[in-house]
Design an enzyme around this catalytic site. Structure first.
Site, mmCIF file in Angstrom:
data_model
loop_
_atom_site.group_PDB
_atom_site.id
_atom_site.type_symbol
_atom_site.label_atom_id
_atom_site.label_comp_id
_atom_site.label_asym_id
_atom_site.label_seq_id
_atom_site.Cartn_x
_atom_site.Cartn_y
_atom_site.Cartn_z
ATOM 1 N N GLY A 46 90.923 38.610 105.065
ATOM 2 C CA GLY A 46 92.325 38.401 105.413
ATOM 3 C C GLY A 46 92.594 36.897 105.429
ATOM 4 N N ARG A 79 77.793 50.572 101.857
ATOM 5 C CA ARG A 79 77.225 49.639 100.873
ATOM 6 C C ARG A 79 75.792 49.203 101.214
ATOM 7 N NH1 ARG A 79 81.759 45.273 100.570
ATOM 8 N NH2 ARG A 79 82.352 46.258 102.538
ATOM 9 N N ASN A 82 77.603 43.515 104.849
ATOM 10 C CA ASN A 82 77.986 44.770 104.202
ATOM 11 C C ASN A 82 76.905 45.288 103.271
ATOM 12 O OD1 ASN A 82 80.725 44.866 105.270
ATOM 13 N ND2 ASN A 82 81.077 43.082 103.986
#
Ligand code: UD1
Ligand code: MG
Length: 454
Positions: free
Chosen positions: A144, A18, A230
């Site tokens: 998460g 990305r 990212n």
């Protein structure tokens, strides 16, 4: 009590697609240093602490960077990208040595601090088997989620596997964990890949720890500290957070920043006391600014040492290998590169000084250029102490200008110029006695003596 030993494993085998860049993700810079380097320097260092970095199969440059930043680092290759637990097990050999604490961090989380690693290790001392770094996410999407019961961590549920209800939880996994080193391998070997992505999730370690009746806990930190990179947009955000931190630290250390938000620092910038930096200055890696130096506006400095009470800019460009002695002055539109300028040297306007050594108290007039490149190779210009170079002179390297030499305006110097013995003697005397007043007297005497000679 003896200190606990540690092994930190940094996972950096991701593709980083990305980022849309040919450069591996963890080699992108923040505050003049690669993302990876920030993590490696925050990880425990010194006796009893070891370090391993897991890299992708075609990322030799990442392994090189790891070894350069932390020569004690061992590197491991994860041949297939099968998830974070699989990546960690690429360093099995290092983990099997059984340090007291096994720390896991991600190479793309550059704002993590050394204190946080220590906070994470603390519960292990008190018998916990696993400590996970958590944070409250403004937008938890993608992370998460941490399930906590009675203050203990019971499970981490990845975004892809989470129910609508679980997705509402904002307490998230930062990715940094600390395991009891002796139990780590037996836990990691029990992790499977029966999940929506078919990956070996490191986060499943929590469930296994609990199943075995052992304890897992959460240590919380701020979202800013665990920002993962990212995309280029996240890289820019991390840069801005890091710059804010560096400016605050500089101000706290006594540096005067007139408009801090306009000054860019590098993570390794070193300041003496009473340094002033005017607005709109960019400092790249490897810069030391000594006591009392002033950096005027719009200057750009990389890999340079700026001596005590030196003055730089406005509009100066100091390139790698520049070293300025005490009280040296670099003025507007002056560029230096691989140049040592001794104490008291003045290059006040419109000059290029590259591959050069300039002796103390020399004065390079406006438009002095060291012609260091002949189209094939670079050559050196050596200028002795107390030389005077008239405006618009070209010094064609290799060339040596003697101490005390006087070069008239508009000269093109292609042959060595000898020392001016009289000037050398006066210069030495000046250095011995010191003081600006004495120096002015000497200059007047030198001028008078020259007039008499001619
Ligand atoms: C991971 C965590 C998630 C957490 C988030 C924090 C797992 C399963 N999930 O998710 O709980 O909230 O980080 O940012 O751990 N890597 C490898 N090899 C692999 C896979 C990953 O080296 O096979 C490395 C990556 O280079 C990266 C790190 O591990 O440095 C994390 O991988 P990434 O794919 O970004 O995990 P997330 O999905 O973000
Ligand atoms: Mg990630």
């Amino acid at each position: 009590m003896t200190a606990r030993s540690s092994l930190t494993v940094v996972l950096a085998a991701g593709e980083g697609t990305r980022m849309r860049s040919a450069l591996p993700k963890v080699l992108h810079p923040v505050a003049g240093q690669s993302l990876l380097s920030h993590v490696l320097h925050a990880a425990p260092n010194g006796a009893g602490n070891s370090l391993a970095v897991v890299v992708g199969p075609d990322h030799a440059a990442v392994a090189d960077e790891a070894r350069q930043q932390r020569p004690d680092a061992s590197t491991f290759i994860q041949r297939e990208r099968l998830g974070t637990a699989h990546a960690l097990l690429a360093a099995r050999e290092a983990i099997a040595r059984g340090a007291d604490d096994l720390l896991v961090a991600f190479g793309d989380t550059p704002l993590i601090s050394a204190e946080t690693f220590e906070r994470l290790r603390a519960p292990l001392k008190n018998g916990a088997t696993l400590a996970v770094l958590g944070f409250r996410a403004a937008d938890p999407t993608g992370y998460g989620r941490l399930m906590v019961e009675d203050g203990k961590l019971t499970e981490i549920v990845e975004q892809a596997d989470a129910s609508a209800e679980q997705r509402k939880i904002t307490l998230c996994n930062a990715g940094v964990m600390a395991f009891c080193g002796r139990k780590a391998l037996s836990i990691l070997d029990k992790i499977g890949n029966a999940n929506n992505k078919g990956e070996y999730y490191l986060t499943d370690a929590v469930t296994i720890v609990r199943r075995e009746g052992l304890e897992a806990v959460v240590i919380e930190t701020s979202e800013d500290e665990v920002r993962g990179i990212n995309t280029k947009a996240q890289l820019a955000e991390a840069e801005s957070v890091m710059q804010a931190k560096l400016r605050k630290a500089a101000l706290e250390a006594g540096v005067t920043l007139i408009a801090p938000e306009t000054v860019y620092l590098a993570a390794d910038t070193k300041f003496g006391s009473d340094v002033t930096i005017e607005p709109f200055v960019v400092i790249g890696p490897g810069v030391t600014i000594e006591d009392g130096a002033v950096i005027h506006s719009f200057s750009h400095i990389v890999q340079a040492v700026i001596g005590k009470k030196a003055s730089v800019g406005p509009y100066a460009r100091l390139r790698p290998g520049t070293s300025l002695g005490e009280g040296a002055r670099i003025g507007n539109f002056v560029e230096t590169k691989a140049a040592t300028l001794e104490a008291g040297v003045k290059v006040n306007h419109l000059s290029y000084v590259g591959d050069a050594h300039v002796g103390a108290n020399s004065n390079l007039g406006a438009g002095t250029i060291t012609c260091n490149y002949d189209g094939f190779s670079k050559h050196k210009t050596l200028i002795g102490n107390g030389a005077f170079i008239g405006t618009n002179s070209s010094l064609v390297a290799p060339v040596k200008i003697g101490a005390g030499a006087y070069i008239g305006s508009g000269s093109v110097i292609t042959k060595d110029v000898p020392d001016d013995a009289l000037a050398v003697e006066r210069n030495q005397q000046t250095n011995r006695e010191g003081g600006a007043k004495r120096y002015r007297e000497m200059k007047t005497q030198t001028k008078a003596a020259r007039a008499k000679e001619s």
